[in-house]
Scaffold this motif. Structure first.
Motif, PDB file in Angstrom:
ATOM      1  N   SER A   1       0.816  -1.224   0.000  1.00 19.72           N
ATOM      2  CA  SER A   1       0.000   0.000   0.000  1.00 19.72           C
ATOM      3  C   SER A   1       0.848   1.271   0.000  1.00 19.72           C
ATOM      4  O   SER A   1       0.311   2.373  -0.158  1.00 19.72           O
ATOM      5  N   ARG A   2       2.167   1.121   0.163  1.00 19.88           N
ATOM      6  CA  ARG A   2       3.041   2.300   0.113  1.00 19.88           C
ATOM      7  C   ARG A   2       3.235   2.801  -1.319  1.00 19.88           C
ATOM      8  O   ARG A   2       3.709   3.923  -1.525  1.00 19.88           O
ATOM      9  N   ILE A   3       2.876   1.993  -2.301  1.00 21.11           N
ATOM     10  CA  ILE A   3       2.968   2.406  -3.694  1.00 21.11           C
ATOM     11  C   ILE A   3       1.840   3.378  -3.996  1.00 21.11           C
ATOM     12  O   ILE A   3       0.662   3.049  -3.855  1.00 21.11           O
ATOM     13  N   LYS A   4       2.188   4.572  -4.428  1.00 18.63           N
ATOM     14  CA  LYS A   4       1.215   5.637  -4.626  1.00 18.63           C
ATOM     15  C   LYS A   4       0.861   5.881  -6.092  1.00 18.63           C
ATOM     16  O   LYS A   4      -0.039   6.675  -6.389  1.00 18.63           O
ATOM     17  N   ALA A   5       1.546   5.211  -7.004  1.00 20.62           N
ATOM     18  CA  ALA A   5       1.237   5.335  -8.432  1.00 20.62           C
ATOM     19  C   ALA A   5       1.873   4.155  -9.147  1.00 20.62           C
ATOM     20  O   ALA A   5       3.000   3.764  -8.831  1.00 20.62           O
ATOM     21  N   ALA A   6       1.161   3.580 -10.109  1.00 23.04           N
ATOM     22  CA  ALA A   6       1.673   2.433 -10.855  1.00 23.04           C
ATOM     23  C   ALA A   6       1.552   2.697 -12.355  1.00 23.04           C
ATOM     24  O   ALA A   6       0.503   3.144 -12.828  1.00 23.04           O
ATOM     25  N   VAL A   7       2.649   2.392 -13.086  1.00 19.14           N
ATOM     26  CA  VAL A   7       2.679   2.607 -14.534  1.00 19.14           C
ATOM     27  C   VAL A   7       3.160   1.318 -15.212  1.00 19.14           C
ATOM     28  O   VAL A   7       4.351   1.158 -15.499  1.00 19.14           O
TER      29      VAL A   7
ATOM     30  N   ASN B   1       1.103  12.347  -9.046  1.00 25.42           N
ATOM     31  CA  ASN B   1       0.688  11.455  -7.971  1.00 25.42           C
ATOM     32  C   ASN B   1       1.732  11.245  -6.886  1.00 25.42           C
ATOM     33  O   ASN B   1       1.409  10.722  -5.814  1.00 25.42           O
ATOM     34  N   LEU B   2       2.979  11.643  -7.153  1.00 29.45           N
ATOM     35  CA  LEU B   2       4.029  11.517  -6.136  1.00 29.45           C
ATOM     36  C   LEU B   2       4.500  12.870  -5.616  1.00 29.45           C
ATOM     37  O   LEU B   2       5.502  12.956  -4.912  1.00 29.45           O
ATOM     38  N   ALA B   3       3.754  13.897  -5.941  1.00 29.32           N
ATOM     39  CA  ALA B   3       4.134  15.257  -5.510  1.00 29.32           C
ATOM     40  C   ALA B   3       4.022  15.395  -3.985  1.00 29.32           C
ATOM     41  O   ALA B   3       3.167  14.768  -3.363  1.00 29.32           O
TER      42      ALA B   3
END
Length: 246
Positions: A149-155, A244-246
């Protein structure tokens, strides 16, 4: 810009390519997951490009040693040559056999989560982490986003999703998914994945390039590379990650 480091993970030393911006500021973190050809010069160059844009990038070597030995540049060339594909596919299946075992997937997720631990602890990282990956790495980008859940954006780029309902239910971060319309094997899973994402009210964007196939982002693959679509995907991925990582 980057360099290979040896990181203790799960009782072994994992080789990780680390690329950081060259100043004294802090930046978002990015786990970048390789194609089936390993953390090669192409993957390192992509890491360097994202680092130059303001990310601390970790790219772990997740493939078994035997697999890496078989996944040669010559095999890559033959795989994308219609006249030689049938010759090389049995070798490809043999090389990838260890990666089809459930214990490989479980251990790979654990390795990736350990890399997230190290990335968050990196003094250059501001604590916000995303994931991006290509082919094998696209598949594991989905998986890491499910399990951490620490992943805040996935590409994910042209990753496979075997269980779309599980993916859609488990992912909590925004997803920007890239595919080429000519990548028939991957595109076959798209309707089920999109329906599951919509059903679960996930923040999901899928970009499909009509003239592209598998590996269209890889500028070292002359048969697959699509420079126009790769440039567009690069720009869109940067904007998405920075937002999303700002």
């Amino acid at each position: 810009m980057g360099k290979m480091l040896s990181v203790p993970v799960l009782g072994e030393h994992l080789s990780v390519y680390v690329a950081r911006p060259e100043d004294d500021k802090v930046y978002p973190g990015l786990i970048l997951i390789e194609e089936i050809w390993g953390v090669n010069d192409h993957i390192k160059s992509v890491c360097d490009r994202y680092a130059a844009e303001g990310f601390v990038v970790y790219s772990p070597e997740l493939l078994p040693g035997g697999t890496l030995e078989m996944m040669t540049p010559e095999m890559n060339v033959k795989l994308f040559d219609p006249q030689m594909r049938n010759e090389v596919q049995p070798l490809l299946r043999e090389a990838m056999a260890p990666m089809q075992q459930p214990e490989f997937a479980e251990r790979t997720i654990q390795k990736l989560q350990s890399c997230v631990d190290d990335l968050i602890a990196d003094p250059k990282c501001n604590g916000k982490v995303g994931v991006i990956g290509f082919c094998f790495g696209g598949t594991y980008s989905f998986q890491l986003a499910i399990h951490d859940s620490r992943i805040k954006a996935a590409v994910p780029f042209y990753g496979r999703v075997q269980q779309p309902e599980e993916v859609a239910a488990g992912i909590s971060c925004p997803v920007l998914n890239f595919d080429g319309a000519k990548d028939e094997g991957v595109m076959a899973q798209v309707p089920a994945l999109e329906a599951a994402m919509k059903k679960n009210n996930k923040e999901y964007t899928h970009i499909v390039y009509p003239d592209a196939g598998h590996a269209f982002f890889n500028d070292t693959n002359t048969r697959a590379y699509n420079p126009t679509d790769a440039k567009d995907a690069w720009e869109k991925s940067l904007a998405f990650l920075k937002k999303n990582l700002a």
